[in-house]
Design an enzyme around this catalytic site. Sequence first.
Site, mmCIF file in Angstrom:
data_model
loop_
_atom_site.group_PDB
_atom_site.id
_atom_site.type_symbol
_atom_site.label_atom_id
_atom_site.label_comp_id
_atom_site.label_asym_id
_atom_site.label_seq_id
_atom_site.Cartn_x
_atom_site.Cartn_y
_atom_site.Cartn_z
ATOM 1 N N LYS A 138 10.655 -55.045 -32.546
ATOM 2 C CA LYS A 138 11.848 -54.212 -32.529
ATOM 3 C C LYS A 138 12.442 -54.174 -33.927
ATOM 4 O O LYS A 138 12.175 -55.119 -34.681
ATOM 5 C CB LYS A 138 12.885 -54.709 -31.528
ATOM 6 N N TYR A 224 19.688 -55.237 -29.534
ATOM 7 C CA TYR A 224 19.680 -56.171 -28.398
ATOM 8 C C TYR A 224 20.817 -55.830 -27.429
ATOM 9 O O TYR A 224 20.672 -55.990 -26.218
ATOM 10 C CB TYR A 224 19.876 -57.613 -28.860
HETATM 11 P P1 NDP Z 1 9.966 -61.228 -42.773
HETATM 12 O O1 NDP Z 1 10.432 -60.574 -44.015
HETATM 13 O O2 NDP Z 1 10.162 -62.686 -42.646
HETATM 14 O O3 NDP Z 1 8.411 -60.948 -42.599
HETATM 15 C C1 NDP Z 1 7.856 -59.671 -42.731
HETATM 16 C C2 NDP Z 1 6.419 -59.804 -43.210
HETATM 17 O O4 NDP Z 1 5.899 -58.484 -43.344
HETATM 18 C C3 NDP Z 1 6.272 -60.429 -44.590
HETATM 19 O O5 NDP Z 1 6.208 -61.827 -44.569
HETATM 20 C C4 NDP Z 1 4.974 -59.821 -45.058
HETATM 21 O O6 NDP Z 1 3.888 -60.555 -44.554
HETATM 22 C C5 NDP Z 1 4.929 -58.459 -44.387
HETATM 23 N N1 NDP Z 1 5.247 -57.343 -45.324
HETATM 24 C C6 NDP Z 1 4.414 -56.332 -45.616
HETATM 25 N N2 NDP Z 1 4.980 -55.477 -46.466
HETATM 26 C C7 NDP Z 1 6.211 -55.959 -46.753
HETATM 27 C C8 NDP Z 1 7.255 -55.516 -47.578
HETATM 28 N N3 NDP Z 1 7.165 -54.386 -48.308
HETATM 29 N N4 NDP Z 1 8.386 -56.251 -47.633
HETATM 30 C C9 NDP Z 1 8.515 -57.360 -46.901
HETATM 31 N N5 NDP Z 1 7.533 -57.835 -46.083
HETATM 32 C C10 NDP Z 1 6.379 -57.140 -46.018
HETATM 33 O O7 NDP Z 1 10.629 -60.449 -41.548
HETATM 34 P P2 NDP Z 1 10.861 -60.977 -40.071
HETATM 35 O O8 NDP Z 1 9.700 -61.781 -39.650
HETATM 36 O O9 NDP Z 1 12.183 -61.563 -39.935
HETATM 37 O O10 NDP Z 1 10.893 -59.575 -39.272
HETATM 38 C C11 NDP Z 1 9.715 -58.832 -39.062
HETATM 39 C C12 NDP Z 1 9.892 -57.956 -37.827
HETATM 40 O O11 NDP Z 1 10.118 -58.793 -36.706
HETATM 41 C C13 NDP Z 1 11.071 -57.009 -37.888
HETATM 42 O O12 NDP Z 1 10.751 -55.823 -37.225
HETATM 43 C C14 NDP Z 1 12.161 -57.743 -37.128
HETATM 44 O O13 NDP Z 1 13.132 -56.896 -36.563
HETATM 45 C C15 NDP Z 1 11.336 -58.415 -36.062
HETATM 46 N N6 NDP Z 1 11.983 -59.615 -35.527
HETATM 47 C C16 NDP Z 1 12.094 -59.723 -34.177
HETATM 48 C C17 NDP Z 1 12.717 -60.797 -33.617
HETATM 49 C C18 NDP Z 1 12.826 -60.903 -32.142
HETATM 50 O O14 NDP Z 1 13.540 -61.779 -31.668
HETATM 51 N N7 NDP Z 1 12.127 -60.069 -31.374
HETATM 52 C C19 NDP Z 1 13.320 -61.851 -34.449
HETATM 53 C C20 NDP Z 1 13.090 -61.669 -35.852
HETATM 54 C C21 NDP Z 1 12.443 -60.588 -36.366
HETATM 55 P P3 NDP Z 1 2.648 -60.951 -45.514
HETATM 56 O O15 NDP Z 1 3.225 -61.736 -46.648
HETATM 57 O O16 NDP Z 1 1.795 -61.752 -44.610
HETATM 58 O O17 NDP Z 1 2.036 -59.663 -45.948
#
Ligand code: NDP
Length: 368
Positions: A138, A224
Amino acid sequence: MEKYQQLSRRGFIRAGAIGIGTLSLTPALSALALNKPDKKLGIAIVGLGMYAGGQIAPALQHTQNCYLAGLVSGHPTKAAEWAAKYNVPSKNIYNYQNFDTIAQNPDIDIVYVILPVALHKEYTIRAAKAGKHVICEKPMAVTVKDCEEMVAACKKANRLLSIGYRMHFDPYALELKRIYQKQVYGKLKAFEAANGFFYNTDPKAWRLNKALAGGGSLMDMGIYTIQAARFTTGMEPVAVMNVRQEKTNPELFKEVDDKVFWDMEFPNGFVAKCKSSYSDQLSSVHAEFERGNVDVKPAFYYNGNKGTTPDGPMNFPPVIQQTLQMDDFANCVKINKKSQVPGEEGVKDMKVVEAIYRGLASGKRELV
Ligand code: NDP
């Protein structure tokens, strides 16, 4: 890929929720999965960030119907560390460039997209075209149009799509829904929901970048509360009104919203009042029924949600919402049924989000 800052979600308690929802039949699906009904299905995570590392990969250590089989990352060293930790073979590690070759990998049945929001559409569609079923985090995408294209692409590829709304597996959310449906305390008179956390972090974080996030707290946290009102009542809002926003730090929040307030009007005239914030620690649902109130607070945590009813506290044993969510989806793939949290759920929420943004611009009541 450019180097970017990992964000820190300070104040956001990371923890977890059960549920069995209604399932409906879909057309014939995944010959791949159907050929191995008794085996665990392989999930590949796309984007090894906070949520993937803090919640999804650990939750996959408890799943019965699926397991962590593949990794997609822009950072090879991190992917190699994950692979060692979770016993993922190096042949199942991909990057964003060679991702499409996952089509040839029979170990991977499901792709779980956990990327910044603006990348959800691309990777969902690429995964579906590669013949994989998809769970997308989401908010589903940055526009309703993008969400609809994702649904259409999965349909065209004959793949299942689900959105990561773990609330559908949270015993507290399910109990509130049951109380509403059974009218345990009479009819619902008022509903308020709020969700937020302190996001006064690095200005370069993707959540503060409109191009990557699509919006601010409304899309990230407010979704949410929209889900909570829709999930509890089973009704679809027809309009939003009394929409307003506040910015505690206009420089930090120059591209995205900080605090957003809105009311959602339902077809029977019922109104839900909601709030999202990047400058408050909020997580609550307050439901007023004819014969007393039900309060769930915290309401949207991974673990540790609490609730009270006119009859006393709600008591549910802890669950791992994400384990239940992924097992449910893997089971849907195995038995060829549509997810109880399909792509259409994400589309509906984004319609409300877009109406709220229109309301912020117009200052008027906006139809959903
Ligand atoms: P993060 O920034 O921690 O992680 C995102 C990951 O995406 C990065 O670590 C990276 O992985 C990859 N990535 C690829 N391109 C980019 C870019 N241009 N900039 C940043 N990251 C990039 O985010 P979150 O994990 O907090 O959130 C990710 C998703 O999960 C969102 O959609 C968020 O809304 C959702 N989410 C859902 C939750 C829930 O409870 N359902 C809770 C928290 C988040 P790599 O280094 O491996 O390429």
